[in-house]
Design a protein around this motif. Structure first.
Motif, PDB file in Angstrom:
ATOM      1  N   GLU A   1       0.942  -0.935  -0.232  1.00 33.59           N
ATOM      2  CA  GLU A   1       0.188   0.296  -0.143  1.00 33.59           C
ATOM      3  C   GLU A   1       0.500   1.388   0.055  1.00 33.59           C
ATOM      4  N   GLY A   2       0.307   2.284  -0.411  1.00 33.18           N
ATOM      5  CA  GLY A   2       1.117   3.630  -0.454  1.00 33.18           C
ATOM      6  C   GLY A   2       1.677   3.724  -1.385  1.00 33.18           C
ATOM      7  N   CYS A   3       2.705   4.875  -1.523  1.00 31.12           N
ATOM      8  CA  CYS A   3       3.269   4.886  -2.847  1.00 31.12           C
ATOM      9  C   CYS A   3       4.908   5.981  -2.615  1.00 31.12           C
ATOM     10  N   ASP A   4       6.522   6.004  -2.051  1.00 28.86           N
ATOM     11  CA  ASP A   4       7.388   6.786  -1.733  1.00 28.86           C
ATOM     12  C   ASP A   4       7.230   8.081  -3.300  1.00 28.86           C
ATOM     13  N   ARG A   5       6.947   7.815  -4.118  1.00 31.05           N
ATOM     14  CA  ARG A   5       7.520   8.581  -4.964  1.00 31.05           C
ATOM     15  C   ARG A   5       6.296   9.577  -5.277  1.00 31.05           C
ATOM     16  N   LYS A   6       7.001  10.985  -5.876  1.00 28.24           N
ATOM     17  CA  LYS A   6       5.988  12.438  -5.582  1.00 28.24           C
ATOM     18  C   LYS A   6       6.198  12.870  -6.773  1.00 28.24           C
ATOM     19  N   CYS A   7       5.369  11.809  -7.416  1.00 29.57           N
ATOM     20  CA  CYS A   7       5.021  12.902  -9.463  1.00 29.57           C
ATOM     21  C   CYS A   7       4.363  13.945  -9.343  1.00 29.57           C
ATOM     22  N   SER A   8       4.792  14.629  -9.995  1.00 22.72           N
ATOM     23  CA  SER A   8       4.090  16.303  -9.303  1.00 22.72           C
ATOM     24  C   SER A   8       2.840  16.366  -9.726  1.00 22.72           C
ATOM     25  N   TYR A   9       1.318  15.563 -10.389  1.00 23.70           N
ATOM     26  CA  TYR A   9       0.107  15.606 -11.006  1.00 23.70           C
ATOM     27  C   TYR A   9      -0.561  14.566  -9.725  1.00 23.70           C
TER      28      TYR A   9
ATOM     29  N   ALA B   1      -2.179  12.604  -6.411  1.00 26.52           N
ATOM     30  CA  ALA B   1      -2.708  12.201  -5.417  1.00 26.52           C
ATOM     31  C   ALA B   1      -2.040  11.738  -4.378  1.00 26.52           C
ATOM     32  N   ILE B   2      -2.028   9.954  -5.354  1.00 25.98           N
ATOM     33  CA  ILE B   2      -1.931   9.305  -4.392  1.00 25.98           C
ATOM     34  C   ILE B   2      -1.438   8.594  -2.801  1.00 25.98           C
ATOM     35  N   PRO B   3      -0.209   9.584  -3.352  1.00 25.95           N
ATOM     36  CA  PRO B   3       0.681   9.650  -1.685  1.00 25.95           C
ATOM     37  C   PRO B   3       0.118  10.570  -0.790  1.00 25.95           C
ATOM     38  N   ILE B   4      -0.414  11.601  -1.122  1.00 27.61           N
ATOM     39  CA  ILE B   4      -1.248  12.416  -0.286  1.00 27.61           C
ATOM     40  C   ILE B   4      -2.553  10.908   0.714  1.00 27.61           C
ATOM     41  N   ILE B   5      -3.381  10.571  -0.653  1.00 27.48           N
ATOM     42  CA  ILE B   5      -4.386   9.361   0.167  1.00 27.48           C
ATOM     43  C   ILE B   5      -3.480   8.056   1.383  1.00 27.48           C
ATOM     44  N   THR B   6      -2.744   7.616   0.425  1.00 27.67           N
ATOM     45  CA  THR B   6      -2.592   6.667   0.858  1.00 27.67           C
ATOM     46  C   THR B   6      -1.107   6.418   1.883  1.00 27.67           C
ATOM     47  N   GLY B   7      -0.348   7.562   1.759  1.00 27.10           N
ATOM     48  CA  GLY B   7       1.179   7.809   2.879  1.00 27.10           C
ATOM     49  C   GLY B   7       2.018   7.271   1.992  1.00 27.10           C
ATOM     50  N   ARG B   8       2.889   6.250   3.071  1.00 31.50           N
ATOM     51  CA  ARG B   8       4.363   6.132   2.385  1.00 31.50           C
ATOM     52  C   ARG B   8       3.974   4.963   2.554  1.00 31.50           C
ATOM     53  N   HIS B   9       5.179   3.866   1.114  1.00 33.36           N
ATOM     54  CA  HIS B   9       4.695   1.975   1.273  1.00 33.36           C
ATOM     55  C   HIS B   9       5.447   1.994   1.723  1.00 33.36           C
ATOM     56  N   ILE B  10       4.277   0.695   1.649  1.00 38.04           N
ATOM     57  CA  ILE B  10       4.146   0.030   2.968  1.00 38.04           C
ATOM     58  C   ILE B  10       4.054  -1.764   2.452  1.00 38.04           C
ATOM     59  N   SER B  11       4.953  -2.690   2.728  1.00 36.17           N
ATOM     60  CA  SER B  11       5.172  -3.618   1.771  1.00 36.17           C
ATOM     61  C   SER B  11       4.540  -4.511   2.836  1.00 36.17           C
ATOM     62  N   LEU B  12       3.594  -5.828   1.852  1.00 39.24           N
ATOM     63  CA  LEU B  12       3.218  -6.754   2.586  1.00 39.24           C
ATOM     64  C   LEU B  12       4.553  -7.440   2.805  1.00 39.24           C
ATOM     65  N   PRO B  13       4.547  -8.836   4.204  1.00 40.13           N
ATOM     66  CA  PRO B  13       5.572  -9.417   3.941  1.00 40.13           C
ATOM     67  C   PRO B  13       5.453 -10.810   2.862  1.00 40.13           C
ATOM     68  N   ILE B  14       6.104 -10.798   2.772  1.00 37.38           N
ATOM     69  CA  ILE B  14       7.068 -12.293   1.333  1.00 37.38           C
ATOM     70  C   ILE B  14       5.336 -13.809   2.211  1.00 37.38           C
ATOM     71  N   GLU B  15       5.833 -13.746   3.244  1.00 40.57           N
ATOM     72  CA  GLU B  15       5.210 -14.960   3.581  1.00 40.57           C
ATOM     73  C   GLU B  15       3.692 -14.740   3.929  1.00 40.57           C
ATOM     74  N   LYS B  16       3.484 -13.511   4.042  1.00 38.64           N
ATOM     75  CA  LYS B  16       1.644 -13.580   4.247  1.00 38.64           C
ATOM     76  C   LYS B  16       1.223 -13.316   3.072  1.00 38.64           C
ATOM     77  N   ILE B  17       2.056 -12.744   1.706  1.00 37.08           N
ATOM     78  CA  ILE B  17       0.933 -13.026   0.858  1.00 37.08           C
ATOM     79  C   ILE B  17       1.362 -13.891  -0.427  1.00 37.08           C
ATOM     80  N   LEU B  18       1.988 -14.945   0.435  1.00 35.46           N
ATOM     81  CA  LEU B  18       1.963 -16.705  -0.081  1.00 35.46           C
ATOM     82  C   LEU B  18       1.141 -17.409   1.038  1.00 35.46           C
TER      83      LEU B  18
END
Length: 432
Positions: free
Chosen positions: A144-152, A154-171
């Motif tokens: 969830e989220g995105c650390d990129r700051k593309c000028s146009y 709003a996703i980082p404003i809405i979702t906040g910083r990038h948070i990865s799910l652990p590999i084991e939880k995804i599996l």
């Protein structure tokens, strides 16, 4: 019965859809009947999962809320709840403007809805979902989220910083979905290629995809929403070596002129972009590329747009979408640039770009006539079975149509076909 039924309405992207599916499983576990995107809502309670990405999406979400608010005023609905990206971003304003809504939730606190309905969150269902897709494919959200700051954007404003799910939880989730009959996985994130940096201190998308590909029962894996800067090229090796990793990549490039890439804060150059596309096609022969482009960003000159058109002609993307710039409050563009390009100019550029792509798509489809392909059947429509190849993601890409007179086919099964005809986008096939 009506009092035990909840209608869920999902707007926006597939990442929202995953959230709705998780909520639906929790509600079913608490004894509710749940419908999704029903044309005729059946319950006393409705939950609208909103999108807040661009102007058109926000308008669609607000109109949907108002439609249900009216139903509540007329007495056909007892409770109305709203969640998702729009209410994450404008929660206080919406609560003031639309008081008919019983409660607004953001994108991440929808578990509170269960409590407000007098129910507890079932931890034992934390990886489970009630699929709204055909049972043979599912969307798999890895972060969830995105650390990129593309000028146009709003996703980082809405979702906040990038948070990865652990590999084991995804599996663990993959294994659950396989047990439910899922064979095809659409891997999604706001930014796929950044996966793992927060948890493992390095890009881990290649290793994650290898691990998913090793799970028995995974027939197809398709990758969505990559970013071009610092692209993890080891992912190309995985795509080349693993037969169940589709030769397909969805990578939003947005523009090609160095002027625009700089103003958009994309951290990539024209030369690097062309080189990356060349590398994709060299290392993964037959790869199909989907991209998204933007027209009308502040500062886009006629010369910039001509470069973009030339890029589309030269790159010959297999799949391409485009949209016109929409100023989003709080973004770098909104605060630092003037949205000076008239709507009519943006729309004309958008139409021109898509017309170029339509011709390319038609030519590329025609080149497939005579080829043999593996397709999965999604549904029946009229006189045709509707299928997809590894190069076709659900809902956004072309489809493969097979006449029902060819024989009896089963939804969710794979078949070998030969392409016999094409139009601007779709292919027509016969069973081998």
């Amino acid at each position: 019965m009506k009092r035990k039924t909840i209608d869920i309405i999902t707007l926006g992207c597939s990442k929202n859809l995953v959230d709705s599916e998780q909520l639906m499983r929790q509600l079913k576990g608490s004894g509710f009947d749940v419908t999704h995107d029903s044309e005729t809502p059946k319950g006393d309670i409705a939950v609208i999962n909103t999108c807040g990405f661009i102007g058109d999406a926000k308008e669609e979400s607000i109109n949907m809320i108002l439609e249900f608010a009216q139903a509540k005023e007329q007495g056909s609905l007892k409770k109305l709840f709203v969640m998702g990206c729009l209410s994450e971003r404008y929660l206080k304003e919406l609560a003031t403007e639309i008081p008919q809504v019983d409660k607004f939730y953001g994108k991440f606190n929808w578990k509170e809805l269960l409590h407000d309905l007098g129910k507890a969150y079932h931890e034992e269902y934390n990886i489970e979902r009630t699929l709204t897709t055909p049972k043979h494919y599912a969307y798999l959200k890895i972060s969830e989220g995105c650390d990129r700051k593309c000028s146009y954007c709003a996703i980082p404003i809405i979702t906040g910083r990038h948070i990865s799910l652990p590999i084991e939880k995804i599996l663990e989730e993959v294994r659950f979905l396989i047990s439910q009959g899922v064979k095809e996985f659409q891997i999604i994130a706001q930014e796929l290629t950044y996966y793992g940096v927060d948890l493992y201190k390095k890009q881990m998308i290649a290793e994650l995809i290898e691990r998913i590909a090793d799970e028995p029962g995974v027939e197809w894996i398709r990758l969505h929403y990559a970013y071009p800067a610092h692209f993890p090229t080891d992912l190309l090796r995985v795509m080349r070596e693993r037969s169940n990793v589709c030769k397909y990549l969805d990578i939003a490039l947005q523009h090609i002129s160095d002027n625009m890439l700089t103003q958009m804060n994309r951290h990539v150059t024209k030369e690097e972009t062309y080189h990356l596309i060349e590398q994709f096609r060299k290392e993964v022969p037959g790869i199909h590329l989907r991209t998204t482009l933007m027209v009308g960003h502040p500062g886009e000159s006629d010369e910039d747009f001509e470069e973009l058109k030339e890029f589309v002609r030269l790159a010959r993307f297999d799949r391409m979408g485009a949209f016109a710039y929409s100023e989003e409050e709080g973004t770098y563009s909104a605060e630092n640039y003037e949205d000076s390009i008239p709507y009519e100019v943006k729309q004309a550029r958008l139409d021109e770009l898509m017309n170029i792509q339509q011709g390319i798509s038609s030519e590329l489809s025609a080149l497939k006539i005579g080829q043999k392909m593996k397709v999965i059947i999604d549904r029946i429509e009229g006189d045709y079975y509707i299928g997809r190849s590894e190069f076709d993601s659900p809902e956004v890409d072309p489809e493969v149509l097979i006449k029902c007179s060819e024989g009896i086919l089963s939804t969710g099964k794979f078949y070998e076909v030969q392409i016999v005809d094409s139009d601007d986008f779709d292919l027509y096939a016969k069973i081998l």
